[in-house]
Design an enzyme around this catalytic site. Structure first.
Site, PDB file in Angstrom:
ATOM      1  N   TYR A 142       0.822  -1.213   0.000  1.00 28.07           N
ATOM      2  CA  TYR A 142       0.000   0.000   0.000  1.00 28.07           C
ATOM      3  C   TYR A 142       0.857   1.263   0.000  1.00 28.07           C
ATOM      4  CZ  TYR A 142      -4.726  -1.829   0.697  1.00 28.07           C
ATOM      5  OH  TYR A 142      -5.951  -2.423   0.536  1.00 28.07           O
ATOM      6  N   LYS A 192       3.097 -15.261   1.801  1.00 26.19           N
ATOM      7  CA  LYS A 192       3.414 -16.125   0.670  1.00 26.19           C
ATOM      8  C   LYS A 192       4.926 -16.326   0.666  1.00 26.19           C
ATOM      9  CE  LYS A 192       1.299 -17.057  -2.792  1.00 26.19           C
ATOM     10  NZ  LYS A 192       0.870 -18.406  -3.280  1.00 26.19           N
ATOM     11  N   ASP A 225      -2.939 -17.951   0.243  1.00 24.53           N
ATOM     12  CA  ASP A 225      -3.964 -18.524  -0.653  1.00 24.53           C
ATOM     13  C   ASP A 225      -4.646 -19.720   0.015  1.00 24.53           C
ATOM     14  OD1 ASP A 225      -1.542 -19.909  -0.815  1.00 24.53           O
ATOM     15  OD2 ASP A 225      -1.758 -20.414  -2.945  1.00 24.53           O
ATOM     16  N   ASP A 249      -6.362  -7.105   3.688  1.00 21.13           N
ATOM     17  CA  ASP A 249      -7.507  -6.446   3.048  1.00 21.13           C
ATOM     18  C   ASP A 249      -8.420  -7.495   2.433  1.00 21.13           C
ATOM     19  OD1 ASP A 249      -9.024  -4.290   1.934  1.00 21.13           O
ATOM     20  OD2 ASP A 249      -8.051  -4.679   0.009  1.00 21.13           O
ATOM     21  N   ASP A 253     -12.187  -9.230   4.017  1.00 20.54           N
ATOM     22  CA  ASP A 253     -13.471  -9.184   3.312  1.00 20.54           C
ATOM     23  C   ASP A 253     -14.075 -10.577   3.235  1.00 20.54           C
ATOM     24  OD1 ASP A 253     -13.555  -6.450   2.810  1.00 20.54           O
ATOM     25  OD2 ASP A 253     -14.091  -6.717   0.696  1.00 20.54           O
TER      26      ASP A 253
HETATM   27  C1  IPM Z   1     -10.520  -1.364   3.652  1.00 21.08           C
HETATM   28  C2  IPM Z   1     -10.751  -0.709   2.335  1.00 21.08           C
HETATM   29  C3  IPM Z   1      -9.632   0.268   2.079  1.00 21.08           C
HETATM   30  C4  IPM Z   1      -8.364  -0.522   1.907  1.00 21.08           C
HETATM   31  C5  IPM Z   1      -9.859   1.209   0.884  1.00 21.08           C
HETATM   32  C6  IPM Z   1     -11.153   1.968   0.999  1.00 21.08           C
HETATM   33  C7  IPM Z   1      -8.708   2.172   0.730  1.00 21.08           C
HETATM   34  O1  IPM Z   1     -10.891  -1.671   1.329  1.00 21.08           O
HETATM   35  O2  IPM Z   1     -10.416  -0.648   4.660  1.00 21.08           O
HETATM   36  O3  IPM Z   1     -10.446  -2.590   3.691  1.00 21.08           O
HETATM   37  O4  IPM Z   1      -8.044  -1.025   0.808  1.00 21.08           O
HETATM   38  O5  IPM Z   1      -7.639  -0.640   2.896  1.00 21.08           O
HETATM   39 MG    MG Z   2     -10.946  -3.673   2.056  1.00 26.41          MG
END
Ligand code: IPM
Ligand code: MG
Length: 368
Positions: A142, A192, A225, A249, A253
């Site tokens: 990032y 990884k 993975d 990230d 999710d």
């Molecule tokens: C998260 C989001 C952020 C990230 C975006 C909005 C920059 O996806 O907080 O997970 O990628 O970190």
């Molecule tokens: Mg995210």
């Protein structure tokens, strides 16, 4: 002594309407529990861009640095898609994370009993699930340099750099082990190491922190993975997962969706302790700004309210009050109160964002 301070940054889309419910809850704790906070509010994301031409004004950054805790709603929306990368709403969020040095991002994925049927996985795979992803938040691909789009010969090349120093890995590993000690004493580290040197270093350093400082915690390593696959196959094998910024990230999710309700998940981003002993901290729901439903009273405020519960626990040392708030939410869900995102296939009438807030307050009243 001054009251602890909270800076509220509602942001864009559904941010302001879910944050309005959090404000009600904060007032409840002041009125009924004597936990009075000095609350101030400012702009972030597109809302800040509209006023200042940048997604986070320097004055707001300074206020965030001085606050005992920052609560953020959500940033972004289609209106801002055309903006230059450097002033996109997301840059405001990334600036807060980076300049406050919030290196440990705690993302719990908890399945509320009342919602176990909402998962796309079988109920017995997710019922009772309670895992914590600790995502490194201020380094890795990032932020690594070099980055950019460059000319190379007669074509362009896009470059980002995955980079981790030993000390960056050490501090997030410690955060994960500390959490595990207060949970089920298990950490799984994901990288990884089979293809990335940064992954080899990550694995080595996490193992060393474990051996030297936390030998009593059970540590395992997994390729990220495989980790994604295991999260979907049998998520209850995990307690704390520690991983880098990008894998974190993606994996968070994935873990969030296991619970069937992205609208339910909070997060805490923690940095080093300040002079008063509290960690630098920002709390935000995992969900985004949901521009398609913004302003309609349909949004689920629970993720944002649970983020405030995390603030009570991690910034203000009020674990019992955090539990009170979490139990009030569980009660409301068990009573069948649902926002639109939580409606099952059998229908029913959803409550609005503010009705959900009111029900949670009623449950808090009943807890006294
Ligand atoms: C998260 C989001 C952020 C990230 C975006 C909005 C920059 O996806 O907080 O997970 O990628 O970190
Ligand atoms: Mg995210």
């Amino acid at each position: 002594m001054a009251n602890p301070s909270i800076l509220i940054l509602p942001g864009d889309g559904i941010g302001p309407e879910v944050m309005a419910e959090v404000t009600k809850i904060i007032s409840w704790f002041g009125d009924k529990r004597g936990l009075v906070f000095d609350v101030s509010e400012d702009l972030v994301g597109g809302a800040a861009y509209d006023v200042h031409g940048v997604p986070l004004a320097d004055e707001t950054m300074a206020k965030a640095q001085a606050a005992d805790a920052v609560l953020l709603g959500a940033v972004g929306g289609p209106k801002y898609d055309v903006l230059d990368f450097s002033v996109k709403p997301e840059r405001g969020l990334l600036r807060l994370r980076k300049e406050m040095d919030l290196f440990a991002n705690l993302r719990p994925a908890q399945c509320f009993d009342a919602l176990a049927d909402f998962s796309s996985l079988k109920k017995d795979v997710v019922a009772g699930l309670d895992i914590m992803i600790v995502r490194e938040l201020t380094s890795g691909v990032y932020f690594g340099e070099p980055r950019g789009i460059f000319n190379e010969g007669n074509e362009r090349v896009g470059i980002n750099t995955q980079r981790y120093t030993e000390s960056e890995i050490v501090r997030v590993a410690r955060a994960a082990f500390e959490l595990a000690k207060r949970r089920n004493n298990k950490v799984c580290s994901m990288e990884k190491a089979n293809v990335m040197e940064s992954g080899i270093l990550w694995r080595e350093v996490v193992q060393k922190v474990h051996d030297e400082e936390y030998p009593e915690v059970e540590l395992s390593h997994m390729y990220a993975d495989n980790g994604a696959m295991q999260l979907v196959r049998w998520p209850k094998q995990f307690d704390v997962i520690v991983t880098d910024n990008l894998f974190g990230d993606i994996l968070s999710d994935c873990a969030a969706m296991l619970t069937g309700s992205l609208g339910m998940l909070p997060s805490a981003s923690l940095g080093a302790p300040m002079a008063n002993g509290r960690p630098k901290a920002m709390y935000e729901p995992v969900h985004g700004s949901a521009p398609d439903i913004a302003g309609q009273g349909k949004a689920n405020p629970i993720a944002c309210i649970l983020s405030f519960a995390m603030a009570l626990r991690y910034s203000f040392d009020q674990g019992d009050e955090a539990t009170r708030l979490e139990q009030a939410i569980e009660k409301v869900l068990a009573d069948g109160v649902r926002t639109a995102d939580l409606m099952g296939p059998d229908g029913g009438t959803p409550v609005s964002t503010s009705e959900m807030g009111d029900k949670i307050i009623a449950a808090l009243d009943a807890s006294l």
